[in-house]
Motif scaffolding. Structure first.
Motif, PDB file in Angstrom:
ATOM      1  N   GLY A 166      15.754  -5.896  -5.143  1.00 22.63           N
ATOM      2  CA  GLY A 166      15.716  -4.996  -6.287  1.00 22.63           C
ATOM      3  C   GLY A 166      17.062  -4.946  -6.978  1.00 22.63           C
ATOM      4  N   PRO A 167      17.172  -4.168  -8.053  1.00 23.50           N
ATOM      5  CA  PRO A 167      18.433  -4.091  -8.796  1.00 23.50           C
ATOM      6  C   PRO A 167      19.577  -3.598  -7.911  1.00 23.50           C
ATOM      7  CG  PRO A 167      16.629  -3.116 -10.048  1.00 23.50           C
ATOM      8  CD  PRO A 167      16.104  -3.373  -8.678  1.00 23.50           C
ATOM      9  N   ARG A 168      20.737  -4.238  -8.058  1.00 27.65           N
ATOM     10  CA  ARG A 168      21.931  -3.844  -7.322  1.00 27.65           C
ATOM     11  C   ARG A 168      23.141  -3.984  -8.251  1.00 27.65           C
ATOM     12  NH1 ARG A 168      18.464  -2.391  -4.411  1.00 27.65           N
ATOM     13  NH2 ARG A 168      18.230  -2.667  -2.157  1.00 27.65           N
ATOM     14  N   TYR A 169      24.230  -3.281  -7.905  1.00 24.56           N
ATOM     15  CA  TYR A 169      25.465  -3.460  -8.659  1.00 24.56           C
ATOM     16  C   TYR A 169      26.108  -4.786  -8.265  1.00 24.56           C
ATOM     17  CZ  TYR A 169      25.072   1.497  -9.868  1.00 24.56           C
ATOM     18  OH  TYR A 169      24.644   2.706 -10.349  1.00 24.56           O
ATOM     19  N   ALA A 170      26.542  -5.540  -9.276  1.00 20.26           N
ATOM     20  CA  ALA A 170      27.156  -6.843  -9.013  1.00 20.26           C
ATOM     21  C   ALA A 170      28.661  -6.757  -8.851  1.00 20.26           C
ATOM     22  CB  ALA A 170      26.831  -7.813 -10.154  1.00 20.26           C
ATOM     23  N   THR A 171      29.280  -5.727  -9.456  1.00 17.90           N
ATOM     24  CA  THR A 171      30.736  -5.643  -9.469  1.00 17.90           C
ATOM     25  C   THR A 171      31.190  -4.367  -8.789  1.00 17.90           C
ATOM     26  OG1 THR A 171      30.823  -6.877 -11.552  1.00 17.90           O
ATOM     27  CG2 THR A 171      32.798  -5.616 -10.938  1.00 17.90           C
ATOM     28  N   ARG A 172      32.144  -4.492  -7.889  1.00 18.41           N
ATOM     29  CA  ARG A 172      32.727  -3.344  -7.201  1.00 18.41           C
ATOM     30  C   ARG A 172      34.246  -3.443  -7.285  1.00 18.41           C
ATOM     31  NH1 ARG A 172      31.592  -0.935  -1.124  1.00 18.41           N
ATOM     32  NH2 ARG A 172      33.682  -0.054  -0.773  1.00 18.41           N
ATOM     33  N   LYS A 173      34.883  -2.389  -7.802  1.00 19.09           N
ATOM     34  CA  LYS A 173      36.338  -2.316  -7.880  1.00 19.09           C
ATOM     35  C   LYS A 173      36.804  -1.154  -7.009  1.00 19.09           C
ATOM     36  CE  LYS A 173      36.664  -4.373 -12.471  1.00 19.09           C
ATOM     37  NZ  LYS A 173      37.169  -4.206 -13.867  1.00 19.09           N
ATOM     38  N   ASP A 174      37.463  -1.483  -5.909  1.00 16.66           N
ATOM     39  CA  ASP A 174      37.970  -0.464  -4.990  1.00 16.66           C
ATOM     40  C   ASP A 174      39.326   0.044  -5.476  1.00 16.66           C
ATOM     41  OD1 ASP A 174      36.097  -0.433  -2.467  1.00 16.66           O
ATOM     42  OD2 ASP A 174      36.334  -2.541  -3.022  1.00 16.66           O
ATOM     43  N   PHE A 175      39.638   1.288  -5.108  1.00 12.84           N
ATOM     44  CA  PHE A 175      40.931   1.851  -5.490  1.00 12.84           C
ATOM     45  C   PHE A 175      41.428   2.779  -4.393  1.00 12.84           C
ATOM     46  CE2 PHE A 175      37.672   4.687  -7.282  1.00 12.84           C
ATOM     47  CZ  PHE A 175      38.095   5.938  -6.858  1.00 12.84           C
TER      48      PHE A 175
END
Length: 204
Positions: A166-175
């Protein structure tokens, strides 16, 4: 904790969702914490009503609203966001949304949100880091930002794309706390955000 009423276990998916939604709404102001509906059942987050969790929300709201145009708000509180077809009803700690899209009866359409922001609960961190990371792209929320007072870290997730699950987030930016973070079109500081005290430590 995830639960489901016995009468939700029978019937189709839409019936199950309606039963759980009605149960959640009947629990408002009855028991402490926050109730939400996921595909697994009802999530009950026994979060503390005050302290670092709420103070983080206040700081984030103020910082965001200083950078956003007047017609966009960082809204906290009711109502829920709901997608009956997905069987999901959530209440983000903060919703970045146009004021015009708030003028609706009942729950917000999750696809009108610009971003959802969560402050990780000490009592149930997997709800924010796992379950909502799955649910929010399923219901079309384009940006999901997570702030974790346990660790002084966070992440911003964007770019919904199709996957076999199913739909998922493709981009993850950690901080890390102390760095600037960009949520949708707006960049804010994470300096001096509150942290949870170590487990068992008492304040005088």
């Amino acid at each position: 904790m995830t639960i489901a009423p016995d009468n939700a276990r029978q019937g189709g998916a839409s019936h199950r969702f309606r039963v759980m939604r009605d149960f959640v709404q009947s629990m408002d102001d009855t028991l402490p914490g926050k109730f939400e509906v996921t595909k697994e059942g009802i999530v009950h987050d026994m979060m503390a009503p005050v302290g670092p969790h709420e103070l983080t929300t206040v700081h984030l709201r103020r910082r965001l609203e200083k950078t956003m145009p007047e017609e966009i708000v960082a809204h906290t509180g009711e109502p829920d966001v709901e997608d009956a077809s997905a069987g999901i009803m959530r209440r983000p700690d903060m919703m970045v949304i146009a004021m015009a899209d708030m003028d609706v009866p009942g729950s917000f359409d999750p696809r009108t949100l610009i971003a959802a922001i969560e402050v990780v609960s000490r009592s149930n961190p997997d709800n924010d880091w796992v379950a909502k990371m799955r649910d929010y792209p399923l219901i079309g929320i384009p940006v999901y930002a997570v702030f974790d007072p346990r660790t002084g870290t966070g992440a911003v997730l964007t770019d919904i794309h199709a996957t076999p699950d199913g739909p998922r987030y493709a981009t993850r930016k950690d901080f890390l706390y102390g760095e600037d973070v960009t949520i949708a079109d707006w960049t804010i500081s994470t300096e001096n955000l509150p942290r949870y005290e170590p487990e068992g430590e008492q304040t005088s």
